[in-house]
Write a protein that holds these residues in place. Sequence first.
Motif, mmCIF file in Angstrom:
data_model
loop_
_atom_site.group_PDB
_atom_site.id
_atom_site.type_symbol
_atom_site.label_atom_id
_atom_site.label_comp_id
_atom_site.label_asym_id
_atom_site.label_seq_id
_atom_site.Cartn_x
_atom_site.Cartn_y
_atom_site.Cartn_z
ATOM 1 N N GLY A 1 37.145 30.504 71.262
ATOM 2 C CA GLY A 1 36.085 29.932 72.076
ATOM 3 C C GLY A 1 34.977 30.968 72.173
ATOM 4 N N ARG A 2 34.240 30.941 73.259
ATOM 5 C CA ARG A 2 33.168 31.927 73.429
ATOM 6 C C ARG A 2 33.742 33.296 73.801
ATOM 7 N N THR A 3 34.708 33.310 74.741
ATOM 8 C CA THR A 3 35.298 34.574 75.193
ATOM 9 C C THR A 3 36.821 34.569 75.101
ATOM 10 N N SER A 4 37.387 33.449 74.687
ATOM 11 C CA SER A 4 38.848 33.336 74.645
ATOM 12 C C SER A 4 39.341 33.021 73.239
ATOM 13 N N MET A 5 40.622 33.267 73.055
ATOM 14 C CA MET A 5 41.282 33.003 71.784
ATOM 15 C C MET A 5 42.654 32.413 72.071
ATOM 16 N N VAL A 6 43.111 31.501 71.236
ATOM 17 C CA VAL A 6 44.483 31.031 71.301
ATOM 18 C C VAL A 6 45.238 31.736 70.179
ATOM 19 N N ILE A 7 46.274 32.455 70.581
ATOM 20 C CA ILE A 7 47.084 33.206 69.641
ATOM 21 C C ILE A 7 48.393 32.439 69.437
ATOM 22 N N GLY A 8 48.655 32.045 68.207
ATOM 23 C CA GLY A 8 49.919 31.391 67.877
ATOM 24 C C GLY A 8 50.966 32.441 67.593
ATOM 25 N N LEU A 9 52.143 32.255 68.194
ATOM 26 C CA LEU A 9 53.235 33.215 68.008
ATOM 27 C C LEU A 9 54.469 32.516 67.471
ATOM 28 N N ARG A 10 55.175 33.209 66.608
ATOM 29 C CA ARG A 10 56.448 32.717 66.090
ATOM 30 C C ARG A 10 57.460 33.850 66.224
ATOM 31 N N VAL A 11 58.653 33.513 66.728
ATOM 32 C CA VAL A 11 59.718 34.490 66.915
ATOM 33 C C VAL A 11 60.915 34.055 66.065
ATOM 34 N N GLU A 12 61.386 34.977 65.238
ATOM 35 C CA GLU A 12 62.553 34.727 64.399
ATOM 36 C C GLU A 12 63.554 35.858 64.593
ATOM 37 N N SER A 13 64.839 35.514 64.491
ATOM 38 C CA SER A 13 65.865 36.561 64.522
ATOM 39 C C SER A 13 66.605 36.542 63.197
ATOM 40 N N GLU A 14 67.086 37.714 62.792
ATOM 41 C CA GLU A 14 67.829 37.826 61.539
ATOM 42 C C GLU A 14 69.127 38.575 61.779
ATOM 43 N N ASN A 15 70.218 37.956 61.356
ATOM 44 C CA ASN A 15 71.505 38.628 61.391
ATOM 45 C C ASN A 15 71.525 39.612 60.219
ATOM 46 N N ILE A 16 71.638 40.884 60.523
ATOM 47 C CA ILE A 16 71.546 41.922 59.498
ATOM 48 C C ILE A 16 72.666 41.799 58.467
ATOM 49 N N GLN A 17 73.870 41.408 58.903
ATOM 50 C CA GLN A 17 75.007 41.338 57.987
ATOM 51 C C GLN A 17 74.958 40.120 57.067
ATOM 52 N N THR A 18 74.541 38.971 57.608
ATOM 53 C CA THR A 18 74.556 37.740 56.802
ATOM 54 C C THR A 18 73.207 37.418 56.178
ATOM 55 N N GLY A 19 72.124 37.980 56.753
ATOM 56 C CA GLY A 19 70.778 37.671 56.265
ATOM 57 C C GLY A 19 70.249 36.338 56.767
ATOM 58 N N ILE A 20 71.013 35.647 57.609
ATOM 59 C CA ILE A 20 70.580 34.347 58.134
ATOM 60 C C ILE A 20 69.443 34.555 59.143
ATOM 61 N N VAL A 21 68.345 33.821 58.916
ATOM 62 C CA VAL A 21 67.159 33.896 59.784
ATOM 63 C C VAL A 21 67.087 32.618 60.618
ATOM 64 N N LYS A 22 66.876 32.774 61.922
ATOM 65 C CA LYS A 22 66.746 31.630 62.840
ATOM 66 C C LYS A 22 65.349 31.643 63.466
ATOM 67 N N HIS A 23 64.751 30.457 63.566
ATOM 68 C CA HIS A 23 63.510 30.299 64.335
ATOM 69 C C HIS A 23 63.928 30.213 65.799
ATOM 70 N N CYS A 24 63.475 31.150 66.613
ATOM 71 C CA CYS A 24 63.900 31.207 68.012
ATOM 72 C C CYS A 24 62.908 30.568 68.970
ATOM 73 N N ASN A 25 61.629 30.734 68.715
ATOM 74 C CA ASN A 25 60.626 30.017 69.492
ATOM 75 C C ASN A 25 59.236 30.214 68.909
#
Length: 183
Positions: A82-106
């Motif tokens: 906008g003029r003075t504001s911004m909307v920041i999109g965020l994505r959070v993922e977790s990864e199990n180090i042993q299996t490599g499986i990635v999950k979308h958390c929010n």
Amino acid sequence: MYKHSTESQVSITQLMLPAHSNFSGKIHGGHILNLMDQIAFACASKHSNHYCVTASVNRVDFLNPIEVGELVTLKASVNYTGRTSMVIGLRVESENIQTGIVKHCNSSYFTMVAKTDDGKKNATVPGLILDSEQSVRRFARSIARQEQAKKRSTKFKASEFKIEEHIEFIKTQNAKIDLSISK
């Protein structure tokens, strides 16, 4: 002045430690919210070249639990300016180090406002260069979310609220209406 969203994208990855867990052994949502606020700040500040503050957070749904020992990656990008504001999109993922499986958390949307050097006034932010269908969709979606928020806040404003429009629906919910005690 205009900038591409890629110029201010930020990503961080952090190992989740036992100190970050709640009583059920999962990573505490408050810890994740804190990280989300930090990365939203970094992204907004990078885009605007100003100190930024969080004005609002649009819905945070925790979709999958995060385990101790997983790597959590947070990604932030400017979706709207906008003029003075911004909307920041965020994505959070977790990864199990042993299996490599990635999950979308929010995913979430933080509205950040740029401040002048003295912090007393809002600062003008650079506009956003929309160079893909995805960037146009994100920008348009941010506008639609703002419009929905305005309608929600007006519809339920005390001076505008019409109880008769809601009473029958509320009766179908897990609530008991007893207006005799409120007077």
